[in-house]
Design a protein around this motif. Sequence first.
Motif, short mmCIF file in Angstrom:
data_model
loop_
_atom_site.label_atom_id
_atom_site.label_comp_id
_atom_site.label_asym_id
_atom_site.label_seq_id
_atom_site.Cartn_x
_atom_site.Cartn_y
_atom_site.Cartn_z
N ASP A 174 -7.88 -6.04 -4.46
CA ASP A 174 -7.52 -4.92 -5.33
C ASP A 174 -6.04 -5.05 -5.68
O ASP A 174 -5.40 -6.04 -5.36
CB ASP A 174 -7.83 -3.58 -4.65
CG ASP A 174 -7.16 -3.45 -3.30
OD1 ASP A 174 -6.09 -4.07 -3.10
OD2 ASP A 174 -7.69 -2.75 -2.43
N ALA A 175 -5.49 -4.05 -6.34
CA ALA A 175 -4.13 -4.15 -6.85
C ALA A 175 -3.06 -4.07 -5.77
O ALA A 175 -1.87 -4.06 -6.08
CB ALA A 175 -3.89 -3.06 -7.89
N SER A 176 -3.45 -4.02 -4.49
CA SER A 176 -2.44 -3.98 -3.42
C SER A 176 -2.10 -5.38 -2.91
O SER A 176 -1.01 -5.59 -2.38
CB SER A 176 -2.94 -3.10 -2.27
OG SER A 176 -4.05 -3.71 -1.62
N LEU A 177 -3.00 -6.35 -3.04
CA LEU A 177 -2.79 -7.69 -2.50
C LEU A 177 -2.00 -8.51 -3.53
O LEU A 177 -2.48 -8.74 -4.63
CB LEU A 177 -4.14 -8.35 -2.20
CG LEU A 177 -4.15 -9.57 -1.27
CD1 LEU A 177 -5.57 -9.85 -0.80
CD2 LEU A 177 -3.58 -10.81 -1.92
N TYR A 178 -0.79 -8.94 -3.17
CA TYR A 178 0.04 -9.60 -4.17
C TYR A 178 0.60 -10.94 -3.73
O TYR A 178 1.24 -11.64 -4.53
CB TYR A 178 1.18 -8.69 -4.60
CG TYR A 178 2.27 -8.46 -3.57
CD1 TYR A 178 3.41 -9.26 -3.54
CD2 TYR A 178 2.16 -7.43 -2.63
CE1 TYR A 178 4.41 -9.05 -2.61
CE2 TYR A 178 3.16 -7.21 -1.70
CZ TYR A 178 4.28 -8.02 -1.68
OH TYR A 178 5.27 -7.81 -0.75
N LYS A 179 0.38 -11.35 -2.47
CA LYS A 179 0.96 -12.63 -2.05
C LYS A 179 0.08 -13.28 -0.98
O LYS A 179 -0.50 -12.59 -0.13
CB LYS A 179 2.37 -12.42 -1.50
CG LYS A 179 3.10 -13.71 -1.13
CD LYS A 179 4.50 -13.43 -0.59
CE LYS A 179 5.41 -12.86 -1.65
NZ LYS A 179 6.81 -12.75 -1.18
N ILE A 238 0.85 -1.18 0.00
CA ILE A 238 0.00 0.00 0.00
C ILE A 238 0.89 1.24 0.00
O ILE A 238 1.58 1.52 0.98
CB ILE A 238 -0.95 0.00 1.22
CG1 ILE A 238 -1.83 -1.26 1.18
CG2 ILE A 238 -1.80 1.26 1.23
CD1 ILE A 238 -2.73 -1.40 2.38
N SER A 239 0.88 1.94 -1.13
CA SER A 239 1.70 3.16 -1.29
C SER A 239 3.16 2.92 -0.94
O SER A 239 3.80 3.73 -0.26
CB SER A 239 1.12 4.29 -0.44
OG SER A 239 -0.20 4.57 -0.82
N GLY A 240 3.69 1.77 -1.37
CA GLY A 240 5.09 1.46 -1.13
C GLY A 240 5.38 0.82 0.20
O GLY A 240 6.53 0.45 0.47
N SER A 241 4.39 0.69 1.05
CA SER A 241 4.56 0.08 2.37
C SER A 241 4.02 -1.34 2.36
O SER A 241 2.84 -1.57 2.05
CB SER A 241 3.83 0.91 3.43
OG SER A 241 3.86 0.27 4.69
#
Length: 572
Positions: free
Chosen positions: A205-210, A183-186
């Motif tokens: 959404d596009a923040s969840l990646y793993k 989230i915003s680089g964090s």
Amino acid sequence: MYLILLIASTFTQGLTIVSHGNSFITAFPENIGYFYPSPSGRCLRVTALEDTSFTVYFGNTVKKISNLQKGAVKTVTFPKTAEVYQLNYSANSIRITSTKKIVVQFFSWTQSATSEKSVQSHVVQPITNLDTDYLIPLLNQSDLIQTFGGSPALFWSQRYSSFKLIIINAVDKANNITIVKNISGSVQEENFTIPAYQLIQLQADASLYKVKSSQKVAVILTHPCLETTACKCNMIVNQILPKQFQGQNFVVPHIQGLTQSLLLMTSNDKSTSLSQNNVQLQPSPSGFLSLSDQTKSQYVNTSGNVSLTLISPGLIIEGIPENMFAACYLLQFFSYTSGFKKALVIAETDSKDNVRVQNSPVTNAVWTEITGTKYSSALIPFTELLTFIWHPSTKIGVYIVENTGNRVYGGPALPINDRPDEFGCVVLPGQFEVKNESLNWAESLAHCTSLENHLACPTREDIQMDLANTINTTEDEEAWIGLRRSLMTTDWYWQRQIPSTKSLPSSSVDYINWADGQPLDKSKGLCASMSLDLEEAFKWKSEKCCEKKRPVCYKPPVYLISLNSVDPVNIP
């Protein structure tokens, strides 16, 4: 007494995936495609690769299906209440267990008052293929729609404003889950626990990646109604594969009927790049990549292991990396009526004419060479609901493509076995058996034949390596193999006739593994033996056929021969 040696490598080479097993778990995501659909449906199609029974577990329902013969198919239908429509925890997982090997295909569909339909299908992976570490494609619904020239629908609510992620606990105990977001680089982590065989649905959404877990999980990316065109929407569903099934080289399929398509690369390394014809592809601000030519299949490669997904309005297709090509695929189409049913086949150009459908060579394919590769691709039409496609000497990639109305759907076909076999689609690998008793060559042949086996015939280097690897002894003796000389011509040939089973005709010798100075002239040996000593590299020698040696029998693989559709099973 025998030493029985299973050729395990048939199903475990490299990273190739096969989709048969004895235990499966999945769920039906919410599907409201083509607003207020009627009728709608959900089913799992179960195909038996061996004579078997299977049991379906859903909620408090336990239904056992007995005596399913090899090649038979059961279509198990589920009620609307089976769909997972709320965020948070749910007990709506579906498990299938079997006594022998089966494969499972997922179908969900809705239908409007016209002939338009929204259909999604995918391969349900057996629990043996699941893992604890998954990378999630960074898909943002707003970016996706705008990229393809659409606009957000006025009726959107929080519930339908993003993709969903369903995480299913695949084990019979509590499972600790960690989801990782950027989230915003964090980088932020959230931890929770899923009870045995239950699931949780989250917004993705596009923040969840793993996704990481303490035990095996199944992960499904979904959207109940993704807008496409003309106020229509399609459900999206895609079972994500674990990280170990990623690859670096892909043939991106050209899907006939898709007017727009983009690529989305998922990688653990942000520096990973993707190239087409030695030209690096540059992602858009939303991460999508565009190919230079969308009228034919294209070859792309990456600098590291990735998942590559083909994205089109209302459709997500997981790319098959080259290292996951297989030798035989099961094709299960949705529609029982005539229509657009095709398989997109990717095969090596030099051997493309050897692609087989069931027991016949493919004759109606128009092949197109894929630039810069050894491959060609072809769309092969079908009328059958169920069939299989295979290659006798090399691995291929296969996608199924189908449409109803104006909608295209499909994805990778079901891989049955990853290793080519000259006689068909292998369901069960072969076995070598070394008899302890010594016999002459004719007695050895009769002994193996009486078991409906044949003397081991390493006709290719890979078979010789299998035989050597499975025996792997240092015994200072020799054993008979199925190689002998013709009394008429003195030429060597392989003897492989099996009574009452698939005929394996005698054949000429193309591969040899003779020891130094071998073979001797015909007066000193008309039959061939193989050393059982690792230090002797399992080399062959010509011997007199009357000598006593241990026979090496080979039990051939079990092949997929036919498929039969049967009546459906309803889960209330």
